[in-house]
Design a protein around this motif. Structure first.
Motif, mmCIF file in Angstrom:
data_model
loop_
_atom_site.group_PDB
_atom_site.id
_atom_site.type_symbol
_atom_site.label_atom_id
_atom_site.label_comp_id
_atom_site.label_asym_id
_atom_site.label_seq_id
_atom_site.Cartn_x
_atom_site.Cartn_y
_atom_site.Cartn_z
ATOM 1 N N LYS A 36 0.816 -1.218 0.000
ATOM 2 C CA LYS A 36 0.000 0.000 0.000
ATOM 3 C C LYS A 36 0.851 1.271 0.000
ATOM 4 N N HIS A 37 1.791 1.390 0.953
ATOM 5 C CA HIS A 37 2.563 2.627 1.095
ATOM 6 C C HIS A 37 3.953 2.555 0.470
ATOM 7 N N LYS A 38 4.386 1.356 0.072
ATOM 8 C CA LYS A 38 5.698 1.158 -0.572
ATOM 9 C C LYS A 38 6.840 1.783 0.239
ATOM 10 N N LEU A 39 6.809 1.574 1.555
ATOM 11 C CA LEU A 39 7.864 2.090 2.427
ATOM 12 C C LEU A 39 9.136 1.263 2.305
ATOM 13 N N ILE A 40 8.968 -0.049 2.098
ATOM 14 C CA ILE A 40 10.086 -0.978 1.910
ATOM 15 C C ILE A 40 9.629 -2.021 0.901
ATOM 16 N N ASP A 41 10.560 -2.851 0.420
ATOM 17 C CA ASP A 41 10.146 -3.931 -0.479
ATOM 18 C C ASP A 41 10.057 -5.242 0.305
ATOM 19 N N LYS A 42 9.521 -6.279 -0.318
ATOM 20 C CA LYS A 42 9.262 -7.543 0.373
ATOM 21 C C LYS A 42 10.545 -8.223 0.838
ATOM 22 N N GLU A 43 11.609 -8.087 0.059
ATOM 23 C CA GLU A 43 12.895 -8.671 0.459
ATOM 24 C C GLU A 43 13.411 -7.999 1.735
ATOM 25 N N GLU A 44 13.284 -6.673 1.795
ATOM 26 C CA GLU A 44 13.696 -5.946 3.001
ATOM 27 C C GLU A 44 12.860 -6.378 4.192
ATOM 28 N N LEU A 45 11.565 -6.574 3.967
ATOM 29 C CA LEU A 45 10.690 -6.995 5.063
ATOM 30 C C LEU A 45 11.129 -8.347 5.603
ATOM 31 N N SER A 46 11.475 -9.273 4.729
ATOM 32 C CA SER A 46 11.943 -10.588 5.186
ATOM 33 C C SER A 46 13.182 -10.446 6.055
ATOM 34 N N ASP A 47 14.118 -9.589 5.638
ATOM 35 C CA ASP A 47 15.329 -9.358 6.425
ATOM 36 C C ASP A 47 14.997 -8.687 7.758
ATOM 37 N N ILE A 48 14.093 -7.719 7.729
ATOM 38 C CA ILE A 48 13.702 -7.004 8.953
ATOM 39 C C ILE A 48 13.035 -7.951 9.937
ATOM 40 N N VAL A 49 12.170 -8.832 9.443
ATOM 41 C CA VAL A 49 11.514 -9.798 10.335
ATOM 42 C C VAL A 49 12.540 -10.738 10.953
ATOM 43 N N SER A 63 9.960 -4.804 14.467
ATOM 44 C CA SER A 63 9.728 -4.610 13.030
ATOM 45 C C SER A 63 9.330 -3.169 12.738
ATOM 46 N N ALA A 64 8.432 -2.625 13.544
ATOM 47 C CA ALA A 64 8.017 -1.230 13.349
ATOM 48 C C ALA A 64 9.217 -0.297 13.474
ATOM 49 N N THR A 65 10.050 -0.542 14.468
ATOM 50 C CA THR A 65 11.231 0.294 14.690
ATOM 51 C C THR A 65 12.170 0.234 13.491
ATOM 52 N N PHE A 66 12.468 -0.966 13.008
ATOM 53 C CA PHE A 66 13.379 -1.123 11.869
ATOM 54 C C PHE A 66 12.781 -0.551 10.583
ATOM 55 N N ILE A 67 11.502 -0.808 10.342
ATOM 56 C CA ILE A 67 10.854 -0.288 9.133
ATOM 57 C C ILE A 67 10.830 1.241 9.173
ATOM 58 N N GLY A 68 10.464 1.789 10.337
ATOM 59 C CA GLY A 68 10.450 3.245 10.482
ATOM 60 C C GLY A 68 11.810 3.849 10.233
ATOM 61 N N PHE A 69 12.854 3.215 10.754
ATOM 62 C CA PHE A 69 14.212 3.721 10.555
ATOM 63 C C PHE A 69 14.607 3.633 9.087
ATOM 64 N N ARG A 70 14.291 2.521 8.464
ATOM 65 C CA ARG A 70 14.639 2.323 7.051
ATOM 66 C C ARG A 70 13.906 3.335 6.164
ATOM 67 N N ALA A 71 12.658 3.645 6.524
ATOM 68 C CA ALA A 71 11.857 4.535 5.685
ATOM 69 C C ALA A 71 12.128 6.016 5.944
ATOM 70 N N ALA A 72 12.420 6.397 7.208
ATOM 71 C CA ALA A 72 12.525 7.837 7.524
ATOM 72 C C ALA A 72 13.495 8.142 8.655
ATOM 73 N N GLY A 73 14.464 7.295 8.896
ATOM 74 C CA GLY A 73 15.473 7.588 9.905
ATOM 75 C C GLY A 73 14.956 7.467 11.332
ATOM 76 N N ALA A 74 15.613 8.177 12.255
ATOM 77 C CA ALA A 74 15.292 8.068 13.685
ATOM 78 C C ALA A 74 13.875 8.545 14.003
ATOM 79 N N LEU A 75 13.438 9.629 13.378
ATOM 80 C CA LEU A 75 12.067 10.103 13.629
ATOM 81 C C LEU A 75 11.031 9.112 13.111
ATOM 82 N N GLY A 76 11.300 8.512 11.969
ATOM 83 C CA GLY A 76 10.404 7.483 11.438
ATOM 84 C C GLY A 76 10.341 6.277 12.350
ATOM 85 N N SER A 77 11.487 5.920 12.904
ATOM 86 C CA SER A 77 11.562 4.814 13.842
ATOM 87 C C SER A 77 10.717 5.089 15.083
#
Length: 169
Positions: A36-49, A63-77
């Motif tokens: 839906k939001h294309k914040l990360i790709d599926k391969e990245e999600l597998s690694d994050i999980v 997962s939320a912390t890592f995805i947030g960091f990957r998408a928008a840095g510390a504030l996103g995290s």
């Protein structure tokens, strides 16, 4: 700021509308963050999980912390983490306040029975989704069979199991 706001509201929705812990949240996390939001790709999600399972704490929060960091840095995290934990915090606070009266109610007991069945379906969906993206070779099947025997049959330490699977990989 738009991406940070998206992260917060996305993970608030995930935290509010999925029950059963992090593994049950994975299908919704995948749908919202990769499709839906294309914040990360599926391969990245597998690694994050995988990383989220190895690090201390709940898998959904990690997962939320890592995805947030990957998408928008510390504030996103911070935004994603706050979003995913806020609904649980509010619900637990309310339930703790009314626990004795709530648990005696037959309707609530039936609702929890239905929720458990739904959570099982979400866990099976997460397993199937990750199965499709995993390696399918003899080594992977042997590691999977040994890990299943370790966890389900022998009931040994899951922490040691994760460490050994990481070493085997």
């Amino acid at each position: 700021m738009k991406k940070i706001s998206t992260l917060f509201w996305t993970f608030l929705k995930i935290g509010a509308f999925t029950f059963g812990g992090g593994v049950a949240m994975l299908p919704l996390i995948e749908q919202e963050t990769t499709e839906k939001h294309k914040l990360i790709d599926k391969e990245e999600l597998s690694d994050i999980v995988a990383i989220s399972e190895l690090t201390p704490g709940p898998i959904a929060v990690n997962s939320a912390t890592f995805i947030g960091f990957r998408a928008a840095g510390a504030l996103g995290s911070a935004a994603a983490t706050l979003g995913v934990v806020l609904p649980s915090f509010v619900i637990i606070l309310a339930v703790a306040f009314f626990l004795r009266h709530i648990m005696e109610n037959r309707i609530v007991q039936y609702a929890f029975f239905g929720i458990r069945a739904g959570v099982l379906a979400l866990i099976v969906k997460a397993v199937v989704s990750f199965w499709k993206r995993s390696e399918h070779n003899v080594f992977a099947f042997c590691v999977m069979a040994a890990a299943f025997a370790w966890a389900a049959i022998l009931d040994w330490s899951v922490i040691a199991l994760i460490a050994l699977c990481g070493l085997a990989g």
